[in-house]
Design a protein around this motif. Structure first.
Motif, PDB file in Angstrom:
ATOM      1  N   ARG A  30      17.357  42.286 -18.754  1.00 21.01           N
ATOM      2  CA  ARG A  30      18.684  42.904 -18.723  1.00 21.01           C
ATOM      3  C   ARG A  30      19.771  41.877 -18.421  1.00 21.01           C
ATOM      4  O   ARG A  30      20.807  41.841 -19.087  1.00 21.01           O
ATOM      5  N   VAL A  31      19.545  41.039 -17.416  1.00 20.04           N
ATOM      6  CA  VAL A  31      20.573  40.071 -17.024  1.00 20.04           C
ATOM      7  C   VAL A  31      20.792  39.043 -18.138  1.00 20.04           C
ATOM      8  O   VAL A  31      21.936  38.754 -18.509  1.00 20.04           O
ATOM      9  N   VAL A  32      19.724  38.511 -18.690  1.00 20.05           N
ATOM     10  CA  VAL A  32      19.866  37.493 -19.747  1.00 20.05           C
ATOM     11  C   VAL A  32      20.487  38.114 -20.995  1.00 20.05           C
ATOM     12  O   VAL A  32      21.365  37.505 -21.627  1.00 20.05           O
ATOM     13  N   GLU A  37      25.313  38.830 -24.451  1.00 11.96           N
ATOM     14  CA  GLU A  37      26.249  39.824 -24.989  1.00 11.96           C
ATOM     15  C   GLU A  37      27.685  39.518 -24.584  1.00 11.96           C
ATOM     16  O   GLU A  37      28.598  39.562 -25.416  1.00 11.96           O
ATOM     17  N   LEU A  38      27.903  39.205 -23.323  1.00 13.82           N
ATOM     18  CA  LEU A  38      29.261  39.000 -22.824  1.00 13.82           C
ATOM     19  C   LEU A  38      29.824  37.631 -23.194  1.00 13.82           C
ATOM     20  O   LEU A  38      31.045  37.469 -23.284  1.00 13.82           O
ATOM     21  N   GLU A  39      28.954  36.650 -23.348  1.00 14.04           N
ATOM     22  CA  GLU A  39      29.361  35.288 -23.708  1.00 14.04           C
ATOM     23  C   GLU A  39      30.391  34.705 -22.751  1.00 14.04           C
ATOM     24  O   GLU A  39      31.319  34.006 -23.160  1.00 14.04           O
ATOM     25  N   TYR A  44      26.474  35.021 -14.716  1.00 12.45           N
ATOM     26  CA  TYR A  44      26.092  34.015 -13.730  1.00 12.45           C
ATOM     27  C   TYR A  44      26.676  34.362 -12.357  1.00 12.45           C
ATOM     28  O   TYR A  44      25.984  34.285 -11.343  1.00 12.45           O
ATOM     29  N   PHE A  45      27.933  34.795 -12.327  1.00 15.88           N
ATOM     30  CA  PHE A  45      28.531  35.186 -11.047  1.00 15.88           C
ATOM     31  C   PHE A  45      27.846  36.421 -10.472  1.00 15.88           C
ATOM     32  O   PHE A  45      27.725  36.554  -9.250  1.00 15.88           O
ATOM     33  N   PHE A  46      27.376  37.302 -11.342  1.00 12.90           N
ATOM     34  CA  PHE A  46      26.576  38.429 -10.855  1.00 12.90           C
ATOM     35  C   PHE A  46      25.341  37.894 -10.130  1.00 12.90           C
ATOM     36  O   PHE A  46      25.017  38.329  -9.026  1.00 12.90           O
ATOM     37  N   MET A  47      24.654  36.931 -10.742  1.00 12.36           N
ATOM     38  CA  MET A  47      23.451  36.379 -10.111  1.00 12.36           C
ATOM     39  C   MET A  47      23.797  35.670  -8.806  1.00 12.36           C
ATOM     40  O   MET A  47      23.030  35.742  -7.840  1.00 12.36           O
ATOM     41  N   LEU A  48      24.927  34.997  -8.735  1.00 11.18           N
ATOM     42  CA  LEU A  48      25.333  34.375  -7.472  1.00 11.18           C
ATOM     43  C   LEU A  48      25.533  35.430  -6.390  1.00 11.18           C
ATOM     44  O   LEU A  48      25.168  35.213  -5.235  1.00 11.18           O
ATOM     45  N   SER A  49      26.094  36.580  -6.761  1.00  8.52           N
ATOM     46  CA  SER A  49      26.275  37.645  -5.763  1.00  8.52           C
ATOM     47  C   SER A  49      24.924  38.199  -5.318  1.00  8.52           C
ATOM     48  O   SER A  49      24.747  38.529  -4.143  1.00  8.52           O
ATOM     49  N   VAL A  50      23.973  38.271  -6.222  1.00 10.71           N
ATOM     50  CA  VAL A  50      22.622  38.726  -5.872  1.00 10.71           C
ATOM     51  C   VAL A  50      21.970  37.715  -4.934  1.00 10.71           C
ATOM     52  O   VAL A  50      21.373  38.086  -3.915  1.00 10.71           O
ATOM     53  N   ILE A  51      22.104  36.433  -5.248  1.00 14.08           N
ATOM     54  CA  ILE A  51      21.541  35.366  -4.412  1.00 14.08           C
ATOM     55  C   ILE A  51      22.165  35.399  -3.016  1.00 14.08           C
ATOM     56  O   ILE A  51      21.482  35.218  -2.016  1.00 14.08           O
ATOM     57  N   GLU A  52      23.450  35.654  -2.967  1.00 13.07           N
ATOM     58  CA  GLU A  52      24.152  35.709  -1.685  1.00 13.07           C
ATOM     59  C   GLU A  52      23.574  36.810  -0.777  1.00 13.07           C
ATOM     60  O   GLU A  52      23.459  36.635   0.424  1.00 13.07           O
ATOM     61  N   VAL A  66      19.954  32.044 -17.117  1.00  9.80           N
ATOM     62  CA  VAL A  66      21.266  32.423 -17.656  1.00  9.80           C
ATOM     63  C   VAL A  66      22.058  31.174 -18.043  1.00  9.80           C
ATOM     64  O   VAL A  66      22.620  31.090 -19.137  1.00  9.80           O
ATOM     65  N   LEU A  67      22.062  30.188 -17.158  1.00  8.29           N
ATOM     66  CA  LEU A  67      22.821  28.959 -17.420  1.00  8.29           C
ATOM     67  C   LEU A  67      22.231  28.141 -18.568  1.00  8.29           C
ATOM     68  O   LEU A  67      22.969  27.594 -19.385  1.00  8.29           O
TER      69      LEU A  67
END
Length: 150
Positions: A30-32, A37-39, A44-52, A66-67
């Protein structure tokens, strides 16, 4: 709002709520998929918030994917992806799939993982999975080139 809209709009808490019951495989898909899709860098910022909120190896791995896939066209994306790949291994040193993934950074034109490190990773992978094809191929290729350079 669907997951992509939540990510696009920075509604990361809602986006995470939509994914928290998924398996790791489905979460990754889903994330990838949304990143492609969003380009843009919102996935990536979503994943940073998850990591946080809950830093773990899997979340760093997804940030790296993602990167290094959907956002690889951005300057510095591979370098940042390498950071997350290394962090995933640091947090889960026995997870061989993360080491297999790290070999990608040797194969890209920027060659962010040296031949020496890739050779060492190949040996570590082969200790656990002696039939892992990419590690076998890389070990054979690098073994001869490293011997030639000495």
């Amino acid at each position: 709002m669907d997951f992509a809209e939540n990510v696009q709009n920075g509604n990361f808490i809602n986006a995470f709520e939509q994914l928290k019951s998924l398996s790791e495989e489905e979460f990754e898909k889903r994330v990838v998929s949304v990143a492609f899709e969003l380009e843009n860098i919102s996935a990536y910022f979503f994943m940073l918030s998850v990591i946080e909120k809950s830093e773990n190896a899997f979340h760093h791995y997804i940030a790296s994917v993602v990167l290094s896939t959907a956002l690889s066209h951005l300057t510095g994306a591979y370098h940042a992806g390498l950071y997350h790949a290394r962090k995933a291994i640091e947090l889960a040193p026995d997870e061989i799939s993360y080491k297999e993934y790290l070999l990608l950074f040797h194969d890209i034109p920027e060659r962010l993982v040296s031949s020496q490190e890739a050779f060492k990773l190949s040996l570590e992978i082969l200790k656990v999975n002696p039939t892992q094809q990419r590690a076998l191929e890389l070990k054979m290729k690098l073994q001869s080139s490293l011997l030639d350079s000495n």
